[in-house]
Design a protein around this motif. Structure first.
Motif, PDB file in Angstrom:
ATOM      1  N   SER A 285       0.818  -1.087  -0.095  1.00 23.78           N
ATOM      2  CA  SER A 285      -0.008  -0.014  -0.067  1.00 23.78           C
ATOM      3  C   SER A 285       1.098   1.300   0.002  1.00 23.78           C
ATOM      4  O   SER A 285       2.298   1.226   0.157  1.00 23.78           O
ATOM      5  N   PRO A 286       0.399   2.475  -0.252  1.00 27.97           N
ATOM      6  CA  PRO A 286       1.150   3.480  -0.164  1.00 27.97           C
ATOM      7  C   PRO A 286       1.785   3.732   1.095  1.00 27.97           C
ATOM      8  O   PRO A 286       2.949   4.373   1.376  1.00 27.97           O
ATOM      9  N   GLU A 287       1.307   3.435   2.443  1.00 28.89           N
ATOM     10  CA  GLU A 287       1.664   3.274   3.512  1.00 28.89           C
ATOM     11  C   GLU A 287       2.746   2.020   4.086  1.00 28.89           C
ATOM     12  O   GLU A 287       3.618   2.366   4.826  1.00 28.89           O
ATOM     13  N   ASP A 288       2.648   0.983   3.156  1.00 28.22           N
ATOM     14  CA  ASP A 288       3.441   0.115   3.626  1.00 28.22           C
ATOM     15  C   ASP A 288       4.146  -0.575   2.378  1.00 28.22           C
ATOM     16  O   ASP A 288       3.823  -0.955   1.402  1.00 28.22           O
ATOM     17  N   PRO A 289       5.582  -0.196   2.213  1.00 24.21           N
ATOM     18  CA  PRO A 289       6.327  -0.555   1.255  1.00 24.21           C
ATOM     19  C   PRO A 289       6.718  -1.841   0.893  1.00 24.21           C
ATOM     20  O   PRO A 289       7.360  -2.254  -0.139  1.00 24.21           O
ATOM     21  N   TYR A 294      -0.214  -9.101  -6.098  1.00 27.16           N
ATOM     22  CA  TYR A 294      -1.789  -8.713  -6.406  1.00 27.16           C
ATOM     23  C   TYR A 294      -2.088  -9.152  -7.614  1.00 27.16           C
ATOM     24  O   TYR A 294      -1.270  -9.540  -8.635  1.00 27.16           O
ATOM     25  N   LYS A 295      -3.086 -10.169  -7.672  1.00 24.76           N
ATOM     26  CA  LYS A 295      -3.811 -10.760  -8.730  1.00 24.76           C
ATOM     27  C   LYS A 295      -5.146 -10.011  -9.215  1.00 24.76           C
ATOM     28  O   LYS A 295      -6.240 -10.104  -8.246  1.00 24.76           O
ATOM     29  N   ARG A 342      -9.394  -1.946  -2.692  1.00 21.96           N
ATOM     30  CA  ARG A 342      -8.159  -1.516  -3.206  1.00 21.96           C
ATOM     31  C   ARG A 342      -8.501  -0.879  -4.831  1.00 21.96           C
ATOM     32  O   ARG A 342      -7.758  -1.541  -5.710  1.00 21.96           O
ATOM     33  N   PRO A 343      -9.221  -0.015  -4.928  1.00 24.74           N
ATOM     34  CA  PRO A 343      -9.490   0.745  -6.230  1.00 24.74           C
ATOM     35  C   PRO A 343      -8.094   0.943  -6.801  1.00 24.74           C
ATOM     36  O   PRO A 343      -7.821   1.079  -8.126  1.00 24.74           O
TER      37      PRO A 343
END
Length: 359
Positions: A285-289, A294-295, A342-343
């Motif tokens: 995510s943007p907060e978690d590198p 993802y599929k 998660r769009p």
């Protein structure tokens, strides 16, 4: 090509000739042609009562035949020259049939239940529905079920080991890259499905094991890779730098050597009939590198797709497609759909789908 399914069973001339030239014993000591015994066990045809624990042995099993031919080819290769050999085992493949010895190897062992389908595809060896001959051997054919599939896998494992051992005895294992790969997966009862035609992990993921010089030992790469890149990998190790025009294969050498400075494929895709999917390694995510994979699945309709979540989102809102999203690193069994949450990931993966699918 040696095949196991009924339609292709005896189209391979070498295998057909091999079986025709062999006589095997039945339980009662009488002789029978190996082809008749094989047909009796695999497709229910051939000589009456030709299929029993003695007549249907590993020695006439198609995978064992392929192993023997592979070792013959190794004996024939020119000494002191580079070589390449591809061994195509027909198993595991329906009909999932075990010999007496293979069936006994999984006797009374417990196997995990399928995902979302407990108790499905139980084996005769687990339900005590098998029969024994007067020597106490399990009577074939032992058909289907997760344990018979596992029995085939374990037999294949022993056959592959014997080929690798032969390369070692030739003194060439230290200079040989060994790759074990599959062409597709198998649902084996997950979500009530069998075969390969679903976008779930069990069907679209395939085994891929690589060992040899320049390959980091004991490492597992969690990101997506494609068996289509094996061709590029072989060419890379052979010193070929210029691919033929139109070739899209990439080399896996950067992953095998753990050298991320080398180029590699940024994402992989797959598809079958009514669906297409793309898988990409990217930050969680943007907060978690932290990297994850993802599929994104684009399907014409989730109806009839066993295991499809009720949350499958029409795309665009008026259709005609449906999309599904999973984090396959954290959720390898595709149980936690993320398309509602998660769009941002969907927006990044949509352009990577094949032309004409959800775009």
């Amino acid at each position: 090509r040696v095949a196991k399914d009924a339609d292709e069973l005896f189209k391979n001339e070498a295998y057909r000739t091999y079986l025709n030239g062999i006589t095997v014993k039945k339980d009662d000591g009488t002789d029978i042609n190996a082809r008749q015994a094989y047909k009796g066990c695999f497709i229910g045809k051939g000589a009456p009562d030709g299929c029993d624990a003695t007549s249907f042995q590993n020695e006439i099993y198609p995978d064992d035949f392929v192993r023997d031919k592979a070792i013959e080819l190794l004996h024939r290769k020119p000494a002191g020259k580079p070589w390449f050999m591809q061994v195509n085992f027909p198993g595991p493949h329906p009909p999932i049939v075990s010999t007496s010895r293979m069936a006994a190897s999984v006797m009374e062992r417990q196997w995990p239940d399928p995902i979302n389908n407990p108790g499905f595809m139980r084996c005769p060896q687990q339900t005590q529905k098998f029969k024994l001959n007067n020597q106490g051997q399990i009577l074939p054919p032992q058909i289907d079920g997760r344990c018979n599939y596992a029995a085939e896998l374990e037999n294949l494992d022993a056959l592959m080991f014997s080929i690798v051992k032969h390369v070692e005895e030739m003194g060439e294992l230290d200079n040989t890259i060994v790759i074990v790969a599959g062409d597709h997966g198998e649902n084996l009862g997950d979500n009530g499905a069998s075969g390969k035609g679903m976008p779930w992990h069990a069907a679209v993921s395939t085994p891929l094991f690589i060992m040899g010089p320049g390959v980091r030992h004991g490492r597992v790469h969690e990101g997506p890779v494609s068996t289509l890149d094996l061709g590029g990998t072989w060419l890379d190790y052979a010193g070929v730098s210029n691919m033929a025009p139109g070739m899209t294969t990439s080399s896996l050498r950067s992953i095998l050597a753990q050298d991320m400075s080398l180029p590699r494929r940024p994402h992989v895709s797959s598809g079958y009939l009514e669906w297409r999917t793309v898988i990409k390694e990217m930050p969680t995510s943007p907060e978690d590198p932290t990297l994850t994979s993802y599929k994104l699945i684009c399907a014409k309709s989730p109806k009839g797709m066993k295991g499809a979540p009720k949350s499958a989102t029409p795309f665009p809102p008026e259709g005609p497609w449906h999309i599904m999203l999973y984090d396959v690193t954290r959720d390898p069994d595709d149980l936690l759909p993320l398309e509602q949450f998660r769009p941002d990931v969907i927006a990044e993966l949509l352009p990577l789908l094949p032309e004409g699918w959800c775009r």
